[in-house]
Scaffold this motif. Sequence first.
Motif, mmCIF file in Angstrom:
data_model
loop_
_atom_site.group_PDB
_atom_site.id
_atom_site.type_symbol
_atom_site.label_atom_id
_atom_site.label_comp_id
_atom_site.label_asym_id
_atom_site.label_seq_id
_atom_site.Cartn_x
_atom_site.Cartn_y
_atom_site.Cartn_z
ATOM 1 N N HIS A 287 -0.484 6.015 8.635
ATOM 2 C CA HIS A 287 0.970 5.945 8.537
ATOM 3 C C HIS A 287 1.587 7.313 8.366
ATOM 4 O O HIS A 287 0.971 8.224 7.815
ATOM 5 N N ASP B 205 -6.647 7.126 -0.085
ATOM 6 C CA ASP B 205 -6.619 5.744 -0.566
ATOM 7 C C ASP B 205 -7.554 5.551 -1.756
ATOM 8 O O ASP B 205 -8.697 6.024 -1.732
ATOM 9 N N HIS C 228 0.817 -1.216 0.000
ATOM 10 C CA HIS C 228 0.000 0.000 0.000
ATOM 11 C C HIS C 228 0.856 1.273 0.000
ATOM 12 O O HIS C 228 0.515 2.265 -0.652
ATOM 13 N N SER D 159 -0.764 9.908 6.543
ATOM 14 C CA SER D 159 -2.210 9.657 6.529
ATOM 15 C C SER D 159 -2.645 9.336 7.956
ATOM 16 O O SER D 159 -1.860 9.454 8.896
ATOM 17 N N HIS E 44 1.052 4.306 -2.804
ATOM 18 C CA HIS E 44 0.858 5.739 -2.556
ATOM 19 C C HIS E 44 1.899 6.567 -3.317
ATOM 20 O O HIS E 44 1.618 7.677 -3.769
HETATM 21 ZN ZN LIG Z 1 -3.053 4.942 2.702
#
Ligand SMILES: [Zn+2]
Lengths: 233, 346
Positions: B144, B308, B116, B141, B120
């Motif tokens: 994270h 996302d 993931h 985010s 990004h």
């Molecule tokens: Zn994310």
Amino acid sequence: MLILAFDTATPAVTVALHDGTRAIAAESVVDSRRHGELLASAITKVLARGGAAVGDLTAIGVGAGPGPYTGLRAGVVTAQVLGSALGLRVDGVCTLDVIAVQACKGVAGEFIVATDARRREVYWARYSMSGERLSGPAVSLPADLPAGYPMAGEGAALYGGTGGLHGPQGEVTLIEPRYPDAAVLASMVAGRIAAGLDPGPPEPLYLRRPDAREPGRPKRVTPAAAAERVITR
Amino acid sequence: MSRPGSGLVLGIESSCDETGAGLVRGHELLADAVASSVAEHARFGGVVPEVASRAHLEAMVPAVDRALAMAGVTLRQVDAIAVTAGPGLAGALLVGVCAAKAYALALGKPLYGVNHLAAHVAVDQLEHGPLPAPAVALLVSGGHSSLLLVRDLTGDLTQLGSTIDDAAGEAYDKVARLLGLPFPGGPPIDAAAREGNAQAIRFPRSKYADGTADFSFSGLKTAVARWVEAREAAGLAVPVADVAASFQEAVADVLTRKAVDACLASGVDHLVISGGVGANSRLRDLAARRCEAAGIRLRVPRPGLCTDNGAMVATLGSDLLAAGVPPSPIGFAADSGLPVTEVLAA
Ligand SMILES: [Zn+2]
């Protein structure tokens, strides 16, 4: 007719390929933590063993639970996607009903199917000796189940001897099986199709609301004494 | 540098509360369908994993169908499928991974279980072209906050630093709650901050000059709470706009300083910012100014691609496909703690 059926609502990942009359290939693995890894691989294996390609399938059958959330969803989303991508009918079947059809071959009266709902509870339903559901499905503490019925399913085996489940004599009669068999699930779907019945919705039977609490006010971070000082000053 | 391929790739994302399905051909964005369950989480003040997982199951097939319709293509035309394998919420990831496996099985097409965080970074290429290597990426985010060194998007990412406690977006959510603003906290704090004075309160900048590429936002959140409580205890009104602006200034200051420092320390002159907090206006402005002063080229995707989505997953899948990387085995596992060094789940 070529039906691909599977169930992931219990610790078992069970997959079968059925031609409308009999199962031509099947695979079952018991591993409650790896449904997401095992299911697609098992489907690939069963198709290969049955000498079939996905394009040959005519219907999908899936165990709709009730079951602990994560594993249950692995099967349901797989069925929904296969149905959508291949343009196939998808039948959701109550997992307890599948176990009941397996169990009723060895009973002489009404019985209960109970599976593990975790958190010391069971998913359960009561059946006639021919495997028809009479009540449920529901989720309860083992102690709250009606007494006096023989029980199939892993829930009965898990909680039967631990003081959870009690028949009138203090013990529960456990009957086979513990887990659903996709070959039986497939034959139930074949029966529905042959009888011209509409498909059962391929939606998960959760029977519980998600665990979530609305938060109260944010916790104070200022030490109580300091806060008091500010107030009294 | 990742060169765009020409295969049509379907990307599926379900690591948190957005169900995303995206279609790309090379680095061309064809469709980006996102169904968010954020409204269902709002009253809980944070993402409830089981609520998110249920919503993913309901939204998955419709999101893919919507993406196909937007792009004007059929499933049969798809050349490869990519899905977020991790990191993220375990139960949420599983829905996307099982869906992607079923699409791969039905279509007989290769499947990439991707990271993931790398996705990004990859998504910026849809707007700004192939990413020069090496580059530094700042990913911020609700889940994270980390600084990455990207040598090769398809296989060589390392973590330079990350938050040692809360993610930046988490701090936004908690401060929003303190100020009586809705969840998620990013957009309402950004909006309130526009009316406030960012210099009104000097909130602490944890780890600002400690020489690491790590972050810490827990102390900042507590400092804001303390300041607000003191005001209330003194019977004074809380100047929401000033608190929001001053808090946001502290976050943007730390993030951009650490990101620029990481570029300078690594001798890298390209910085990518992505993740939901990458949509924050103050972070974007301050990063632009500081990058320009330091001679660093800044790349930030538009806000809709920072949060996302499935297109970011498709983009990384597209790069993997173009690079000839072998796909993931059908039995790969969703991994809630997938490290950024593993771009592809094996
Ligand atoms: Zn994310």
